[in-house]
Design an enzyme around this catalytic site. Structure first.
Site, PDB file in Angstrom:
ATOM      1  N   ASP A 108      -2.609 -10.315  -2.344  1.00  0.00           N
ATOM      2  CA  ASP A 108      -3.238 -10.008  -1.272  1.00  0.00           C
ATOM      3  C   ASP A 108      -4.821  -9.896  -1.456  1.00  0.00           C
ATOM      4  O   ASP A 108      -5.141  -9.595  -2.461  1.00  0.00           O
ATOM      5  CB  ASP A 108      -2.568  -8.589  -0.622  1.00  0.00           C
ATOM      6  CG  ASP A 108      -2.731  -8.411   0.595  1.00  0.00           C
ATOM      7  OD1 ASP A 108      -2.294  -8.577   1.641  1.00  0.00           O
ATOM      8  OD2 ASP A 108      -3.779  -7.596   1.047  1.00  0.00           O
ATOM      9  N   HIS A 112       0.569  -1.347  -0.090  1.00  0.00           N
ATOM     10  CA  HIS A 112      -0.075   0.036  -0.001  1.00  0.00           C
ATOM     11  C   HIS A 112       0.818   1.252   0.088  1.00  0.00           C
ATOM     12  O   HIS A 112       0.456   2.435  -0.220  1.00  0.00           O
ATOM     13  CB  HIS A 112      -0.867   0.152   1.323  1.00  0.00           C
ATOM     14  CG  HIS A 112      -2.170  -1.063   1.061  1.00  0.00           C
ATOM     15  ND1 HIS A 112      -2.806  -1.214   0.193  1.00  0.00           N
ATOM     16  CD2 HIS A 112      -2.347  -2.024   2.141  1.00  0.00           C
ATOM     17  CE1 HIS A 112      -3.557  -2.195   0.253  1.00  0.00           C
ATOM     18  NE2 HIS A 112      -3.350  -2.517   1.527  1.00  0.00           N
ATOM     19  N   ASP A 142      -4.687 -12.755   3.608  1.00  0.00           N
ATOM     20  CA  ASP A 142      -6.042 -12.312   4.267  1.00  0.00           C
ATOM     21  C   ASP A 142      -7.248 -12.529   3.189  1.00  0.00           C
ATOM     22  O   ASP A 142      -8.284 -12.432   3.560  1.00  0.00           O
ATOM     23  CB  ASP A 142      -6.027 -10.861   4.272  1.00  0.00           C
ATOM     24  CG  ASP A 142      -5.099  -9.984   3.396  1.00  0.00           C
ATOM     25  OD1 ASP A 142      -4.635 -10.454   2.472  1.00  0.00           O
ATOM     26  OD2 ASP A 142      -4.999  -8.875   3.724  1.00  0.00           O
ATOM     27  N   HIS A 191      -6.222  -7.326  -0.452  1.00  0.00           N
ATOM     28  CA  HIS A 191      -6.444  -5.822  -0.807  1.00  0.00           C
ATOM     29  C   HIS A 191      -5.485  -5.409  -1.831  1.00  0.00           C
ATOM     30  O   HIS A 191      -4.443  -5.863  -2.103  1.00  0.00           O
ATOM     31  CB  HIS A 191      -6.028  -4.908   0.571  1.00  0.00           C
ATOM     32  CG  HIS A 191      -7.256  -5.300   1.725  1.00  0.00           C
ATOM     33  ND1 HIS A 191      -6.332  -6.073   2.589  1.00  0.00           N
ATOM     34  CD2 HIS A 191      -8.061  -4.891   2.082  1.00  0.00           C
ATOM     35  CE1 HIS A 191      -7.318  -6.386   3.616  1.00  0.00           C
ATOM     36  NE2 HIS A 191      -8.328  -5.388   3.296  1.00  0.00           N
TER      37      HIS A 191
END
Length: 351
Positions: A204, A158, A293, A206
Site C-alpha cells: 500500500d 492501519h 493508492d 501508506h
C-alpha cells in the site's frame, strides 16, 4: 484459486471524513468493491465466495477485548447520549493526560488515532465481514490452495491491537498472518518465540503501522513494507527504516520508505530488495497487503505507478513460490482501480 468477499461491506458507508482540516466525502466507499468485482468478472476470474464473518474469538487473537467491545457498541452509545453519528474523536489522551473518563467522547479518542475512521451503526458488521474474508483466504491456503484473494472492505493495515485509523478497524492481513502462524505451531506454548512461518508484504502507498505494531516483538511473522516516507506522508509517526522490531522480533520488521513521485523503476527496484529479504527469511506462507493508492494520480497517493507495474509486481511475488494470500487494502483512483487489481492478480495467479 479462490476469491473471498466481505459481502456485508456495504453496511459501512460514512457520509464524510475530516482530512487535513477539511470535511470531505468519504473516499473508502462501497463503490470500490463494485468496481473490483466488475473488473474481475470481465477478466474471467471465478465468482467470489461470500465468507462468514469473523467471530469475537477470531478477532481476539490480535485485538484486545476492550477495543472489540468499543467497536461493537460505540455507535449505539454515541446515539444514546444524543450525539449524531458517525462517531468521531475530538480529544486524544496524549502523554500526561489521564484516562479516567469512560464517556463516549473520551472512548473515541482512546481507540481512534485520526479522523478518517468514523464509526456508524454498521461499521463493526462490515469490519467483521472483511476479517472473515481474510481468514477464509488463510484457511484456503492451509487446505492446499496456492493462491487466494480476499476482497476486504473496510481495509485493515492501519488498525492496531486497540486502535482504529486510516479507514481501518480490524487488521485483516494481520489476522490472516497470525492464523497461519498459529496453525504451524498448534499445541506448543512457545509458538510466539519460534522461527519463521509467515511473511507479510505491504505494498500500500501508506505504511501499515497497525500490522507493524502487532508483530513488532514476534519473530514468527516477518513484516515488510514499501510505502511513502512518513517524514512527509501519513501515518507520519511510524514506518521509518530504522524500525527493525524489538525483543524476539528484532530484525523481523523491514521498512522501505520511498520518496514522493516514485515511479515503476524505483518501486520495482525496492520491491526486489523486499522480496529477497522474504526469500532469505524462508516463510511457509505469504500474506500481501495489496493497496493500489501507489497508482499515478491516486487522490490519496503521491507515487507514479502504471497499471502494468502491478502485473510485474504480481509476477515477482509469484516467483517466491509461496502459498500466497492477497488481501485488499487501499486504492482510490476509481477509474483505474479494477484494472490495477486485475493486473496484480493476473501476475500473482498466472506467473
Amino acid at each position: 484459486m479462490n476469491i473471498f468477499l466481505s459481502s456485508d461491506h456495504h453496511h459501512h458507508n460514512p457520509p464524510f471524513e475530516i482530512l487535513d482540516g477539511r470535511v470531505v466525502p468519504y473516499a473508502e466507499t462501497p463503490q470500490r468493491v463494485a468496481i473490483i468485482l466488475a473488473a474481475l468478472a470481465e477478466a474471467g476470474f471465478a465468482a467470489p465466495i461470500a465468507a462468514p464473518p469473523a467471530t469475537i474469538a477470531d478477532l481476539a487473537a490480535i485485538h484486545t477485548a476492550d477495543y472489540l467491545e468499543y467497536l461493537a457498541n460505540s455507535s449505539a452509545r454515541w446515539q444514546a447520549t444524543g450525539l449524531s453519528v458517525p462517531v468521531f474523536p475530538s480529544a486524544w489522551p496524549l502523554p500526561g493526560l489521564r484516562l479516567r473518563s469512560d464517556c463516549p467522547q473520551a472512548a473515541a479518542g482512546r481507540y481512534t488515532f485520526d479522523l478518517s475512521a468514523p464509526i456508524t451503526a454498521g461499521t463493526f458488521t462490515a469490519a467483521c465481514s472483511a476479517a472473515g474474508a481474510a481468514l477464509a483466504g488463510a484457511a484456503a491456503l492451509l487446505a492446499g490452495d496456492t493462491r487466494a484473494y480476499a476482497l476486504c472492505r473496510p481495509p485493515g493495515h492501519h488498525a492496531a491491537a486497540a486502535m482504529a485509523g486510516g479507514y481501518c478497524y480490524l487488521n485483516n492481513a494481520a489476522l490472516a498472518a497470525d492464523y497461519l502462524a498459529r496453525s504451524q505451531t498448534s499445541g506448543d506454548a512457545t509458538w510466539a518465540l519460534r522461527s519463521p512461518t509467515v511473511a507479510v508484504l505491504d505494498i500500500d502507498y501508506h505504511h501499515g503501522n497497525g500490522t507493524q505494531s502487532i508483530f513488532y516483538e514476534r519473530n514468527d511473522v516477518l513484516t515488510v513494507s514499501l510505502h511513502a516516507d512518513p517524514a512527509y506522508e501519513y501515518p507520519y509517526y511510524l514506518g521509518y527504516a530504522d524500525e527493525r522490531g524489538a525483543g524476539a522480533g528484532e530484525g523481523y520488521n523491514l521498512n522501505f520508505p520511498l520518496p514522493a513521485g516514485t515511479d515503476d523503476v524505483g518501486y520495482l527496484s525496492a520491491l526486489d530488495q523486499a522480496l529477497q529479504a522474504i526469500a532469505d527469511y524462508g516463510p511457509r506462507y505469504l500474506v500481501v497487503s495489496a493497496g493500489f493508492d501507489t497508482f499515478a494520480g491516486d487522490p490519496l497517493g503521491g507515487f507514479a505507478l502504471t497499471t502494468e507495474a502491478y502485473r510485474t509486481i504480481g509476477r515477482s511475488i509469484a516467483q517466491l513460490g509461496l502459498p500466497t494470500l492477497v488481501v485488499q487494502e487501499g486504492g482510490y483512483a476509481l477509474a483505474a482501480l479494477g484494472a490495477n487489481v486485475v493486473a496484480l492478480l493476473q501476475g500473482v495467479f498466472t506467473a
